[in-house]
Design an enzyme around this catalytic site. Structure first.
Site, PDB file in Angstrom:
ATOM      1  N   ASP A  86       0.849  -1.186   0.000  1.00  0.00           N
ATOM      2  CA  ASP A  86       0.000   0.000   0.000  1.00  0.00           C
ATOM      3  C   ASP A  86       0.889   1.242   0.000  1.00  0.00           C
ATOM      4  OD1 ASP A  86       0.975  -0.028   2.549  1.00  0.00           O
ATOM      5  OD2 ASP A  86      -0.952   0.042   3.558  1.00  0.00           O
ATOM      6  N   ASN A 120      33.543 -37.498  11.930  1.00  0.00           N
ATOM      7  CA  ASN A 120      32.356 -36.769  11.488  1.00  0.00           C
ATOM      8  C   ASN A 120      31.931 -35.724  12.513  1.00  0.00           C
ATOM      9  OD1 ASN A 120      30.487 -36.604   9.300  1.00  0.00           O
ATOM     10  ND2 ASN A 120      28.904 -37.386  10.665  1.00  0.00           N
TER      11      ASN A 120
END
Length: 846
Positions: free
Chosen positions: A317, A661
């Site tokens: 707007d 890991n």
């Protein structure tokens, strides 16, 4: 019961409760909240064990323990605990951040207490409070209506019916169905037209809405980002499954113990998976949310930050976005009664030197009247037809010194069309003010001695009394913000209920090029199939209805564009529902705030540009981890499969694979803090599994080449036994996969031209140091490691440097400019499913 009896039963009156009674009842009934956003540490901890990967680790621990591999069981157990702990800490912090954001979102209601109207937080309402509701309000509690004016409520949140229900204060039988309780306005429903006053009869979980909400959890459909993560996880599961099966078969063919083969295969399955991906994503989103919060942006859900990064088109707007949003009455043109009539056809209510309720124009009229000590005279309001977005007018039926009159106030063209007489000088003044970019409202009146009640058909044969000219100057920083959005590839379209001439002038003033202007009436003549081309060539859509706004958003989304909508009125709620990302402001109508995903504490396009940038930064850092982790892990596991085929022993023990890991993943926890190259922020990006696969199958084998060179050195030069071989590969593998992040983190720049963040450098250095020190620590022997000669460490350093050079070369030659600089195609849309939760009950008090 009749209204008077209801008030008596509740110990209240038309003047409401006094402060003492309110405090007493609040202590008894508690806050008017359906549920609170409490964060349960135990619930968050429990969610960590839903991961299939953690299930594999648990299986590995149990199997290792019962087959006598107690050291492996302890090591895997520690790794399991660290993984769970990392996930728990990140998710718990994120949930607490989300709860804090919810606590900052406020809904207010207009309440009459001790005969005075004022605004209070909806959580402070108690039974017996007298509450006013009007267009755009979300009903804050279960109300028994006392007075109504053309009141209708959307009760889809409770009944599923989309047609608004007309309301009146007249009693209904006690066994009336919920959908037919016309004398009640229920919590969570939205006022679609008219206004009314009611007394609170139930709050919080005691309301109809509360009874439903407490019994049901609310699950949001996945966003595109979450869908992409899920598809990536499925792809990785297939790769892990195939690779694990191959390695298991190889070990069986080589007649290795079945238990060792199982544990090794499980370790491979865990090792190939980026275990910290959920933590990386959550941490990135949490960091982005905190950054935006410092800029006064509240994100309702963490994943909405990433959605912001995908925005390609912004529908917004005008008021408060391109203009300053400070609407003041600048000029009154017409007869001496013009301002008086504007106050009489007005939905705002004066309260303690200010005005509450009504729209911003109504409030501006009251402020001007109070500043000039304008009396409303001896007028009594007989009836009122409130403002709505179809008529664009407010009408009042009044008794006064000059008899019974109708006063109508609204959009100039709508008022003029209802007038039998319009003075030429007022027409000229109107045209001049519109061309100058001023916001103008007209007021007209006529005598109506025959009327007893007022309908919109009575807005006829009027005499134009005058004009109200309001000022709302353009924002000084709007031009810069629009430039930033343009640089980010975000197109801006203005959707406004204002006059097209005014909207065009404001856009030109802030530097938004206007390629075309279309009105709502013209839009109605265009088919959906032709609309995308019209949207592309049009900048301003003026005098559009709420349905028009939602239609524009839906059509643009169907064309494959990610759409954001910024709005703050009830007329914006439909479009907020329809957009990929709905954005509103903290001062917006309740219906708009509830429909939005993101709330701005300051209505500023510059902040939106920050949000878009932050979303893209998050996605870029997430993809860094995905590409690097999958390629490195795949390479290591590919090397393990190859080594298993010719070695008489396992190339690495299961516990060593998992430890490798874990250390590697811990070094990557700093990725969310990393810098992102400007070219990665210039355009939105999407999940592209084809690119991830190609990256994995290209750079994974590259790392395996250096693994096999390491094997050759270990076996051919050092004549390594099992312990030396495993230790040597552990150190080399950790070095290459940890350092490669500095090459892969930038898609277009060489390693020396793109500076990583300090936390990422520190994490990589720390992880590398820990991995290289382990063989020389007392825990080395229990873990199956042994010390290595210094010459070998020099060889590893040389191999790592050569690997980084090869990856840098491959990055520049194997990845085409198209892959590097242009976004991937978006995933197929799931529009109906994706917005279902917004069409249900979005109203939630904290």
């Amino acid at each position: 019961m009749p209204s008077a009896a209801v008030l008596a039963e509740l110990g209240s009156s038309a003047d409401g409760l006094d402060d003492t009674e309110v405090a007493r009842r609040r202590a008894w009934y508690g806050a008017n909240a359906v549920r609170t956003h409490r964060v349960s540490a135990m619930r968050v901890l429990g969610r960590q064990f839903r991961s299939a990967l953690l299930g594999l680790l648990l299986v590995a621990v149990v199997v290792s323990f019962f087959v006598g591999q107690r050291t492996d069981a302890v090591v895997i157990g520690v790794i399991l605990a660290v993984s769970v702990g990392l996930g728990f800490v990140n998710e718990y912090r994120s949930e607490r951040a989300g709860a804090a954001l919810h606590d900052r979102i406020r809904h207010t209601a207009v309440v009459i207490r001790s005969g005075r109207a004022g605004q209070v937080d909806v959580t402070e309402l108690v039974p017996g409070d007298v509450v006013r509701v009007e267009l755009g309000a979300v009903v804050p509690a279960d109300l028994r209506l006392l007075e109504t004016t053309e009141l209708a409520c959307d009760e889809a949140a409770l009944s599923g019916e989309s047609v608004p229900v007309d309301k009146s204060p007249e009693p209904v039988p006690p066994d009336t169905e919920l959908a037919e309780r016309s004398s009640c306005a229920l919590m969570g429903t939205v006022v679609r037209s008219g206004s009314g006053t009611g007394v609170v009869v139930a709050t919080g979980a005691r309301t109809v809405f509360g009874g439903i909400a407490v019994g049901l959890g609310r699950r949001h459909p996945p966003t595109e980002f979450q869908t992409g993560l899920a598809r990536f996880s499925m792809m990785l599961a297939w790769v892990a499954g195939v690779l694990t099966a191959v390695i298991f078969v190889i070990n069986l063919v080589l007649h290795r113990p079945v238990i060792d083969a199982i544990l090794f295969s499980l370790a491979i399955a865990v090792g190939i998976t980026p275990q910290l991906l959920p933590a990386i994503v959550t941490t990135s989103l949490a960091i982005g949310t905190r950054r935006l919060a410092t800029k006064r942006v509240l994100v309702k859900r963490l994943v909405c930050v990433e959605d912001l990064g995908n925005v390609q088109m912004l529908f917004t707007d005008k008021t408060g976005t391109l203009t300053q949003g400070r609407i003041d009455l600048r000029e009154v043109i017409g007869t001496p009664r013009t301002l008086l009539y504007g106050l009489l056809a007005n939905e705002a209510v004066p309260a303690d030197g200010a005005a509450v309720g009504g729209n911003s124009l109504d409030q501006a009229l009251w402020r001007a009247a109070q500043a000039h000590d304008q009396p409303t005279g001896d007028y009594r309001q007989v009836d009122l037809v409130p403002f709505d977005h179809q008529r664009r007018t407010t009408s009042a039926l009044l008794d006064g010194p000059d008899g019974r009159i109708v006063v109508v106030k609204g959009a100039p063209e709508d008022i003029i069309s209802r007038c039998a007489e319009v003075p030429d000088e007022i027409r000229t003044a109107l045209d001049d003010r519109l061309v100058a970019g001023s916001r103008v409202i007209a007021v007209a009146a006529r005598t109506a001695p025959e009327l007893r009640v007022l309908a919109d058909t009575d807005e006829r044969d009027l005499v134009l009394t005058g004009l109200f000219v309001f000022s709302d100057p353009p924002k000084t920083d709007a031009r810069q913000a629009l430039g930033r959005l343009h640089a980010l590839g975000v197109g801006v379209k203005v959707l406004t209920g204002d006059h097209p001439t005014v909207a065009r002038k404001v856009c030109e003033d802030v530097g938004l090029p206007v390629t075309g202007v279309l009105t709502g009436a013209e839009l109605a003549t265009i088919d959906d199939d032709d609309l995308p081309a019209i949207i592309a060539s049009t900048t301003v859509f003026a005098r559009v209805s709420p349905e028009d706004k939602a239609r524009l958003v839906r059509v643009q989304r169907r064309s494959g564009t990610d759409v954001a909508f910024l709005g703050d009125g009830v007329n914006d709620a439909l479009a907020l529902h329809a957009a990929d990302i709905g954005i509103s402001v903290d001062t917006a109508a309740d219906a708009a705030k509830d429909a939005a995903d993101v709330l701005l504490l300051d209505k500023d396009l510059g902040v939106l540009a920050d949000g878009v940038t932050e979303g893209r930064r998050i996605f870029a850092n997430t993809i860094k981890y995905v590409l690097m982790g999958t390629s490195s892990n795949f390479g290591n596991m590919f090397s393990a499969a190859g080594a298993s085929a010719f070695l008489p022993f396992l190339p690495m023990l299961p516990s060593q694979i998992l430890l490798n890991n874990l250390i590697y993943d811990l070094t990557q926890i700093a990725i969310p803090t990393d810098r992102v190259d400007p070219d990665q922020l210039a355009r939105p990006a999407h999940w592209n599994l084809r690119e991830v696969r190609r990256f994995m199958f290209t750079f994974g084998p590259l790392s395996s080449i250096f693994d096999f060179l390491t094997f050759a050195v270990l076996l051919g030069v050092l004549h390594a036994g099992p312990a030396e071989f495993r230790t040597g590969w552990f150190v080399e593998s950790l070095a290459t996969q940890t350092l490669v992040v500095f090459v892969i983190r930038s898609r277009t720049h060489p390693i020396w031209r793109s500076r990583p963040s300090s936390p990422l450098i520190a994490a990589a250095a720390g992880g590398l140091a820990v991995g290289w020190l382990i063989p020389y620590l007392p825990i080395a022997a229990p873990l199956g490691f042994t010390s290595l000669p210094a010459a070998y460490l020099l060889v590893v350093a040389g191999l790592a440097a050569a690997y980084l050079v090869l990856v840098e070369t491959a990055k520049r030659t194997l990845l085409s400019p198209t892959d590097l600089r242009h976004p991937a195609p978006p995933l197929p849309r799931t529009t109906p499913q994706r917005r279902t939760h917004r069409r249900a009950a979005r109203f939630t008090t904290r």
